[in-house]
Design a protein around this motif. Sequence first.
Motif, PDB file in Angstrom:
ATOM      1  N   ASP A 612       0.865  -1.192   0.000  1.00  0.00           N
ATOM      2  CA  ASP A 612       0.000   0.000   0.000  1.00  0.00           C
ATOM      3  C   ASP A 612       0.896   1.234   0.000  1.00  0.00           C
ATOM      4  O   ASP A 612       1.360   1.698   1.054  1.00  0.00           O
ATOM      5  N   PHE A 613       1.127   1.790  -1.193  1.00  0.00           N
ATOM      6  CA  PHE A 613       2.086   2.889  -1.329  1.00  0.00           C
ATOM      7  C   PHE A 613       1.670   4.113  -0.524  1.00  0.00           C
ATOM      8  O   PHE A 613       2.478   4.728   0.167  1.00  0.00           O
ATOM      9  N   GLU A 614       0.378   4.511  -0.628  1.00  0.00           N
ATOM     10  CA  GLU A 614      -0.087   5.705   0.074  1.00  0.00           C
ATOM     11  C   GLU A 614       0.052   5.553   1.589  1.00  0.00           C
ATOM     12  O   GLU A 614       0.461   6.485   2.288  1.00  0.00           O
ATOM     13  N   LYS A 615      -0.295   4.372   2.098  1.00  0.00           N
ATOM     14  CA  LYS A 615      -0.169   4.122   3.538  1.00  0.00           C
ATOM     15  C   LYS A 615       1.298   4.163   3.954  1.00  0.00           C
ATOM     16  O   LYS A 615       1.648   4.706   5.006  1.00  0.00           O
ATOM     17  N   GLN A 616       2.156   3.589   3.108  1.00  0.00           N
ATOM     18  CA  GLN A 616       3.599   3.625   3.377  1.00  0.00           C
ATOM     19  C   GLN A 616       4.100   5.062   3.481  1.00  0.00           C
ATOM     20  O   GLN A 616       4.875   5.402   4.372  1.00  0.00           O
ATOM     21  N   MET A 617       3.645   5.904   2.552  1.00  0.00           N
ATOM     22  CA  MET A 617       4.066   7.304   2.556  1.00  0.00           C
ATOM     23  C   MET A 617       3.613   8.004   3.838  1.00  0.00           C
ATOM     24  O   MET A 617       4.374   8.742   4.469  1.00  0.00           O
ATOM     25  N   SER A 618       2.349   7.760   4.229  1.00  0.00           N
ATOM     26  CA  SER A 618       1.808   8.383   5.428  1.00  0.00           C
ATOM     27  C   SER A 618       2.574   7.940   6.673  1.00  0.00           C
ATOM     28  O   SER A 618       2.953   8.758   7.525  1.00  0.00           O
ATOM     29  N   LEU A 619       2.816   6.631   6.778  1.00  0.00           N
ATOM     30  CA  LEU A 619       3.560   6.111   7.925  1.00  0.00           C
ATOM     31  C   LEU A 619       4.988   6.640   7.936  1.00  0.00           C
ATOM     32  O   LEU A 619       5.547   6.950   8.993  1.00  0.00           O
ATOM     33  N   GLY A 620       5.555   6.770   6.746  1.00  0.00           N
ATOM     34  CA  GLY A 620       6.932   7.266   6.642  1.00  0.00           C
ATOM     35  C   GLY A 620       7.057   8.706   7.117  1.00  0.00           C
ATOM     36  O   GLY A 620       8.027   9.069   7.793  1.00  0.00           O
ATOM     37  N   GLU A 621       6.062   9.539   6.759  1.00  0.00           N
ATOM     38  CA  GLU A 621       6.081  10.928   7.203  1.00  0.00           C
ATOM     39  C   GLU A 621       5.971  11.015   8.723  1.00  0.00           C
ATOM     40  O   GLU A 621       6.673  11.799   9.374  1.00  0.00           O
ATOM     41  N   THR A 622       5.058  10.186   9.295  1.00  0.00           N
ATOM     42  CA  THR A 622       4.900  10.178  10.750  1.00  0.00           C
ATOM     43  C   THR A 622       6.192   9.729  11.430  1.00  0.00           C
ATOM     44  O   THR A 622       6.620  10.302  12.438  1.00  0.00           O
ATOM     45  N   ARG A 623       6.824   8.686  10.856  1.00  0.00           N
ATOM     46  CA  ARG A 623       8.074   8.197  11.439  1.00  0.00           C
ATOM     47  C   ARG A 623       9.169   9.270  11.382  1.00  0.00           C
ATOM     48  O   ARG A 623       9.967   9.426  12.308  1.00  0.00           O
ATOM     49  N   LYS A 624       9.210  10.012  10.279  1.00  0.00           N
ATOM     50  CA  LYS A 624      10.209  11.072  10.135  1.00  0.00           C
ATOM     51  C   LYS A 624      10.034  12.138  11.209  1.00  0.00           C
ATOM     52  O   LYS A 624      11.017  12.611  11.806  1.00  0.00           O
ATOM     53  N   GLU A 625       8.763  12.517  11.469  1.00  0.00           N
ATOM     54  CA  GLU A 625       8.496  13.519  12.504  1.00  0.00           C
ATOM     55  C   GLU A 625       8.906  13.014  13.882  1.00  0.00           C
ATOM     56  O   GLU A 625       9.509  13.742  14.682  1.00  0.00           O
ATOM     57  N   LEU A 626       8.591  11.752  14.158  1.00  0.00           N
ATOM     58  CA  LEU A 626       8.959  11.174  15.454  1.00  0.00           C
ATOM     59  C   LEU A 626      10.473  11.067  15.609  1.00  0.00           C
ATOM     60  O   LEU A 626      11.018  11.291  16.697  1.00  0.00           O
ATOM     61  N   SER A 627      11.150  10.719  14.522  1.00  0.00           N
ATOM     62  CA  SER A 627      12.610  10.628  14.570  1.00  0.00           C
ATOM     63  C   SER A 627      13.240  11.976  14.877  1.00  0.00           C
ATOM     64  O   SER A 627      14.218  12.069  15.628  1.00  0.00           O
ATOM     65  N   THR A 628      12.664  13.047  14.294  1.00  0.00           N
ATOM     66  CA  THR A 628      13.158  14.399  14.582  1.00  0.00           C
ATOM     67  C   THR A 628      12.964  14.732  16.059  1.00  0.00           C
ATOM     68  O   THR A 628      13.867  15.269  16.717  1.00  0.00           O
TER      69      THR A 628
END
Length: 645
Positions: A612-628
């Motif tokens: 699920d590409f769109e879900k992957q993108m959404s999860l990836g953005e959330t992970r990036k924010e949490l990593s910051t």
Amino acid sequence: MKTIELQYISKQYSEKKLLDEVDLVISTGQKVALVGHNGTGKSTLLKIISGEEPMDSGDIIKPNDYTISYLSQNVAFSSDETVREFVLNGSKKGRILQSYEAITKSLETDPNNSDLVTKFQNAESLIIKYDVWSYEAEMKRLLSNLGVLAEDKKLKDLSGGQQKRVALVRALLNKSDLLLLDEPSNHLDIRAITWLEEYLKAYQGALIMITHDRYFLDQVVQHILLLENGKLTLFNGNYQSYLNQKNDLEEKNALLEHKQKQLFKKEQDWMRQGAKARSTKQQARIERFNTLKDTIDNQPSAKKKLSLDFSSDRLGKKGIVFENFSYNAYGKPIMADLTRSVKKGERIGIIGTNGVGKTSLLTAIFKEKPGITSGETVKMGYYRQHHQDLPEDLSLLDYLKKVGYDKKATTEEINSIPELLERFLFKREMQHTLINRLSGGEQKRLYLISILMLKPNVLLLDEPTNDLDIETLTILETYLREFPGIVFVVSHDRYFLEQVVTDNLVMTSDGAHLFVSNTKDATAMIIADTPEPVDKTTKDNAVEVLDGSSSKSSDSKIQNGSKSVDQNATGTSKRKISYNEKREWETLEARIEAIEAKISTLDEQMIDFQTDFEKQMSLGETRKELSTQLDQLMARWEELAPYFE
């Protein structure tokens, strides 16, 4: 994705129409550079978008929750505000933190006050809800990266450069939907500029900035927005791509204008023969002629080019000679044993991090301090970074005449000043305008005229690129490359240095120096050097020692090699930890563990949603924010840990 839309925005000052029904749409993630001549209205447009200045007509359409942060050219602050107060006053999270700190302070003196306890509990819940501790840690990180180390200093006691850095932190910290930056690299050294480049490239909101720094511009933006004759034109691509597109567009417009004028001449001859609207066909031809005439009459007049064709007095064989030149300033070594003869045709870039003494070196050259000599024919012109001598109550014309009379210019030179101003793009009708009505860049251009009109053969230039538009800079670069005398220039503009200098004098924080021809190599050395910042208070109260020797300062410090050592120091003492920091430390590890757990859960979900590409993108953005957030918390943990171990 959020957007902000400008619809038919107009703005006029006196007779000058800066914005003529301009339209613009900016979406999340777009990074745009606003370019154009000084005085065309670039800063005014940013002020209108930010809400700091009203428009004459038009609309700005944006969502109700749309946030904008704005860095102006001039920092406005309350007279007694500290660095910390100024930054925190700029956001909701900051004000929550200030309220929490005030309640905590009251509670320390009156711990049994039930009302204060309730207020403290409410404030603490807001701190947790809005993750304010992470906000504070990010503020400290940004201040540190931009070389501002004293949160308790009052802004009025800082230099203009330090004030601009603090204002930049305030703008960046809010992480707004739209970030407006007016000359953000002014007053930053090369190390801070390279850091800011990386920060803005990763910025997730939209960005519109005004900058003259072409390397900085090319690194950060993907669109160029040209403001010219009151209209906006958007070009896709970096600055070099913009130049190519603009050149093509100008060639097409010139060809179209030529064809229109040829057709107009032909139709004008027909009209002069006494054309009469006896038929529908003739009537239509007359109407086309009138339309064509209106088009040609309303075309902008041919754009004049800035002209830098000043002559300079002849420079003899001996230029500027340094012989074992050493000095201290502000209680620290600035230069040690500089020996070099600088001759005509040499253009020396003086570079280093802020606070190493670059301006002090220029001043020492201008005053010919011990260890510096000059030839009999040397005539210096000193372009200072802060041109305090510009009298704002004089007109452009009167100011230059005063400069000419003071320097005993000839009658011919005085009479040629109006023409000189025109060559610098100040029209005759503008020459009686008071200096305080000029933009920052126009004032810089006027100040440059006042230096060059006196025909110096040695130029001392302190940050000449600040506030000048790119076209003016390009012409200045050409002028300096062809300058027959000697140039010493302090600049953080890497592109400008590469275009102009024959050698770079790299100054380091311990008073050492090295001549490096390659600007990129010199830049790498500067980034590795981290001097102690010098603020306005230190400079104002310091007694500058310029006696040609490595003398000891009078504040119990001795020179130990190239380092400054305090004889009274007994080792590095830890500062006192505040009550707020104790409370923060108590929750820090738990917050770190909570974010690590969230990231772990996201990693598992990303495996589950591989297709699920769109879900992957959404999860990836959330992970990036949490990593910051995790990086910020870890940085704060490392900062506080030594005080609790």
